[in-house]
Design a protein around this motif. Structure first.
Motif, PDB file in Angstrom:
ATOM      1  N   PRO A   1     -29.028 -43.733   4.611  1.00 40.49           N
ATOM      2  CA  PRO A   1     -28.497 -43.542   5.961  1.00 40.49           C
ATOM      3  C   PRO A   1     -29.592 -43.645   7.014  1.00 40.49           C
ATOM      4  CG  PRO A   1     -28.717 -41.429   4.835  1.00 40.49           C
ATOM      5  CD  PRO A   1     -29.011 -42.488   3.819  1.00 40.49           C
TER       6      PRO A   1
ATOM      7  N   GLU B   1     -24.352 -41.122   9.644  1.00 38.59           N
ATOM      8  CA  GLU B   1     -24.225 -41.942   8.440  1.00 38.59           C
ATOM      9  C   GLU B   1     -24.359 -41.117   7.169  1.00 38.59           C
ATOM     10  OE1 GLU B   1     -26.206 -45.595   8.050  1.00 38.59           O
ATOM     11  OE2 GLU B   1     -24.832 -46.534   9.472  1.00 38.59           O
TER      12      GLU B   1
ATOM     13  N   LYS C   1     -20.684 -39.955   6.080  1.00 37.94           N
ATOM     14  CA  LYS C   1     -19.538 -40.847   5.962  1.00 37.94           C
ATOM     15  C   LYS C   1     -18.795 -40.703   4.643  1.00 37.94           C
ATOM     16  CE  LYS C   1     -22.524 -44.809   4.799  1.00 37.94           C
ATOM     17  NZ  LYS C   1     -22.966 -46.140   5.275  1.00 37.94           N
TER      18      LYS C   1
END
Length: 906
Positions: A158, A163, A166
């Motif tokens: 990430p 991120e 996710k």
């Protein structure tokens, strides 16, 4: 060679030198006829109640013991000889056997063992969302939690806080804004940024208020190799243990130092001119003390290239600590000096039933910001100049000091205290695409200016740098213009937080209590200044500045209304400062009634005192069209002093059907007290405490080849406020303060299936029915508006992430693909503008060259999806002005990109 490139090269040289010259230190305690050991998970957490067998290979004699609550085991007075093999096992971990140990008279052996998780993770010890003295695994928690280990993070690679999240069910995350300034929506709570969840680092908030008005917590936190794992609590007890956490908490857990020297060096290269180096080294340094240092440095243009190096900077962390028999002390210092580009929306349109970028603009890699808006001199109301510099983007300079202390006061009484001080200087600059329209429409709306110029026959547009005429019909293949906002914010922040709690384990009859009492204190001070000007821009990659001019019948320029593309200086001005002091007390109890059945409860009372001043504004005219309506400070400051308090509580039950299956249920009454951001531009604001009720019921199952986690949830959110802004050409806006209630029913699913060594598949999914309730009113014209039952903005009804993985060549090659689907969402409360559903595919790979050296590869957005993550909030989140528009501003996913990383781990 550019300065960032020089810094990068110097940093990488240091990494290479350190990697080549590292010294490994091994220390063994000397105790008579004894084998002692410390058993930890890969994340550094002690593994309690692990079974340990010591087998004398010569005689076949086997001795057995277990690790204690600190993960420590010991064999005393073992018969001399051997060799001995030591086997450690625990449910949820891979068994490990160490062989070849010979016990000598009056000589001890000391071991440090790290157990790897099995494919499923329900037996990982959870430290977030509780404060008890006893360890609790994911399988035994009475709330929903997702833990993301180091191996998963290494493969996922990430680049931002959002991120890392996710793969979390129940969270809709948006990372299309770049490495900072992301958005998270948790369990149907319609609040952007980090207004509904708390970000923690090592169990204490990164920033007391994670949604502090243009200063979200993810802007000041950077993910790197100093972080071992991430734990995410969804709803549950978060609001009892943490401030500003009504819908969840995310805890980034740093690496811990073992009894031998360990380290990681990592070099990453990417398609967007990315050069990044990460490192971490930890080692004992004598007399029980341990030391660690780590961090990163990187440069890169970013996936959407603005024509300059958008991302440049890094951080360094230094930690030192010591552990005694029943106590530990750790100090951690971190310095962040990092600039990241801030991506905003781009011009989009409809074509053949699909949403694509307008002609002349690259939807995958284009950005409105460019060299002509890189640096802008803006005239202020007192005649001085505000020097806007977009190369800094979101610039963070932060010094953070954390001190942790833990001790067992006496039998089963555990005291823990964590203190954090931070000083952060943030500059947040951006080029905001406020409005998109045709050039002809713009000129028609400004027709009244013709009367101010003698002999003027028409209005026109010209490029600032060249004087070339802008073709209003077909320039750039679109004939469109953007009314952009050149906005700069300066946000210095200083804060101190402290969390103190005492835990005690005691019995009542046949049952057992893990009781906790805590006190939390936070104080922060923030200055807030903002200055913005509106500019005319064309529509192309790296948009160019335009002048609005008056022309005679022959097309000659008679007058220029804009100033180097600036239509109006000072359409926004703010100057404020304030502080907030929070005091909270909380109690919790985990009551183990039987071996299988437990009741968990908690209560928190919190008080927040907020005070400060806001400078009032006045409008000045400095004599030109562009300077005719500059907002500036009047020198008069209006003060505010508000006090809010609220009590939150939670009650949950957990039942274990067996050692690998359980169920839980929980009800929580949560709230979010108004923060300083409610007042930084309006001292007379009257915010309300946003309250909510959350319920959940879950089922957990763990087996060697299958793990399954299902949670049904219900969220009722009260008094959620919306501020509706519609920007006009002159920079003014219409503002409405609105409130609504919402209700969400949902189902979260997590599963992993591991049928054979060479293949596995995991999946997470969220299904939710999120609606506004009681949203009926009459507007100023007497029209009845009914939005009751409309879907909550930006929240999809279905989210799905499936990750099939393949292991080849004795696990030396790992290939996996992450396939994500997001159903349609809406830009506004009226549900008048749709963000269509989309599918995104990422591919990850790891090649183990040796036990120490690995290569990682990531392709992000392999299918180059143009899925829209948000519309244009500057056109209104209540009733969007983009409804029915053929062209509009929206922010899609970042285009396809790749990176490769080389890691050396010792």
């Amino acid at each position: 060679m550019t300065k960032p490139a020089i810094k990068t090269r110097q940093f990488l040289h240091i990494l290479l030198l350190a990697a080549c010259c590292h010294i490994q230190i091994i220390a063994n305690a000397q105790n008579g006829n004894e084998i002692k050991g410390q058993v930890n998970s890969e994340s550094g957490q002690p593994v309690a109640n692990a079974t340990v067998f010591a087998k004398n290979q010569s005689t076949g004699q086997v001795s057995a013991t277990q690790t204690d609550s600190l993960g420590v085991f010991a064999y005393h007075n073992l018969p001399a000889g051997g060799p001995y093999s030591i086997t450690i096992s625990h449910v949820g971990f891979q068994s490990q056997t160490l062989s070849g140990y010979n016990v000598k008279p009056n000589a001890g052996i000391s071991l440090v063992i790290k157990l790897k998780l099995t494919a499923n993770d329900l037996n990982e010890v959870i430290v977030t969302g509780r404060a008890g003295a006893q360890n609790r695994t994911k399988l035994a928690t009475s709330y929903s939690v997702t833990n993301i280990g180091y191996n998963a993070l290494s493969l996922q690679a990430p680049t931002s806080v959002t991120e890392t999240l996710k793969s979390v069910p129940g969270f809709w995350v948006e990372a299309s804004g770049g490495e900072a300034s992301g958005n998270v929506r948790a369990r149907g709570v319609p609040v952007d940024g980090y207004g509904s969840i708390q970000l923690l680092e090592d169990g204490i908030p990164v920033q007391h208020d994670p949604a502090l008005g243009y200063l979200n917590a993810d802007q000041v936190f950077r993910f790197d190799e100093t972080i071992q794992s991430v734990e995410v609590v969804r709803g549950g007890p978060s609001s009892v243990f943490y401030s500003n956490a009504p819908a969840g908490a995310v805890n980034y857990i740093p690496r811990t130092v073992g009894d031998t020297t360990e380290g990681i060096f990592k070099l990453s290269l990417g398609s967007d001119n990315l050069y990044r180096g990460d490192f971490w080294v930890g080692s004992p340094i004598g007399n029980g003390w341990k030391f660690a240092i780590g961090g990163f440095y990187r440069t890169g243009t970013g996936v959407r290239d603005p024509g300059f190096t958008g991302n440049h900077g890094g951080q360094v962390r230094v930690s030192v600590g010591r552990q005694w028999e029943k106590s530990s002390f750790d100090v951690d210092f971190k310095r962040v000096d990092d600039d990241v580009v801030f991506y905003l929306g781009i011009p989009m349109t409809h074509k053949n039933g699909k949403i694509v970028a307008v002609p002349g603009f690259n939807g995958h890699y284009g950005t409105v910001a460019g060299p002509e808006t890189e640096k802008v001199s803006m005239i202020e109301g007192d005649g001085s100049t505000y020097n806007f510099d977009n190369t800094v983007g979101t610039s963070v300079k932060r010094s953070q000091l954390t001190a942790k202390f833990k001790t067992e006061l006496f039998n089963n009484w555990i005291l823990k205290n964590t203190l954090r001080y931070d000083n952060t200087q943030t500059q947040r600059n951006g080029v905001y695409p406020n409005t998109l329209e045709s050039a002809d429409s713009l000129l028609a709306s400004q027709a009244s200016l013709l009367s101010t110029v003698s002999g003027a026959a028409k209005l026109g547009l010209q490029y600032v740098t060249t004087g070339t005429t802008f073709n209003t019909a077909s320039q750039n293949g679109n004939g469109l213009v953007i009314i952009g906002g050149i906005r700069g914010l300066t946000l210095p922040l200083t804060e101190i937080t402290n969390d103190f709690h005492v835990s005690h384990i005691f019995g009542t009859g046949s049952s057992k209590h893990d009781f906790n009492f805590g006190y939390y204190y936070a104080h922060f001070e923030e200055d807030f200044s903002r200055y913005s000007s509106s500019a005319l821009l064309d529509v192309q990659n790296k948009a160019r500045l335009l002048n609005l001019v008056a022309l005679d019948a022959s097309g000659n320029v008679l007058s220029t209304f804009t100033d180097n593309g600036i239509y109006q200086y000072g359409y926004e001005f703010a100057n404020a400062r304030g502080e907030q002091t929070t005091n909270a007390v909380y109690i919790s109890d985990e009551w183990q009634i039987t071996k299988a059945f437990r009741i968990d409860g908690g209560l928190r009372w919190e008080n927040a005192q907020t005070q400060g001043v806001v400078e009032q504004t006045t409008t000045v005219n400095l004599g030109t069209t562009a300077t005719s309506k500059i907002l500036t400070g009047s020198g008069i400051f209006q003060s505010y002093n508000r006090n809010f308090n609220y009590a939150t509580w939670t009650l949950g039950v957990n039942y274990q059907f067996s050692g690998n299956m359980g169920a839980f249920a929980r009800y929580t009454s949560a709230a979010r007290i108004p923060g300083l951001s409610s007042y930084v531009t309006n001292a007379t604001a009257t915010p309300v405490t946003q309250t909510m009720q959350l319920g959940e019921i879950g089922y957990k199952y763990s087996y060697s080849k299958l793990s399954f986690y299902a949670t049904g949830f219900w969220t009722k959110y009260n008094n959620v406020g919306f501020t509706n802004y519609v920007f006009n050409l002159d920079g003014t806006n219409t503002q409405e303060n609105l409130y609504a209630n919402t209700q969400t029913f949902g189902l979260e699913l997590e599963a992993g299936y591991y049928p054979v060594k060479w293949f596995d598949i995991s999946a997470t999914s969220t299904l939710q029915h999120a609606q506004y309730k009681g949203y009926i009113y009459t507007d100023n014209s007497g029209t009845l508006i009914n939005y009751n039952g409309n879907q909550l903005i930006r929240i999809p009804a279905t989210s799905l992430r499936v990750v099939p993985g393949f292991n080849f060549f004795h696990d030396n090659l790992r290939l996996q693909a992450a396939i994500e689907y997001e159903a349609k969402r809406y830009v506004d409360v009226a549900n008048s503008v749709i963000l269509p559903g989309y599918t995104k595919i990422d591919v990850d790979a790891q090649v183990k060259l040796t036990d120490k050296i690995s290569i990682f590869g990531v392709i992000d957005n392999l299918n180059n999806s143009l899925g829209l993550t948000e519309g244009n909030p500057r056109q209104g989140e209540f009733q969007s002005s983009d409804a029915g528009a053929t062209s509009f501003i929206a922010r899609p996913l970042l285009g396809r990109s790749f990176k490769i990383a080389f890691r050396y781990k010792f």
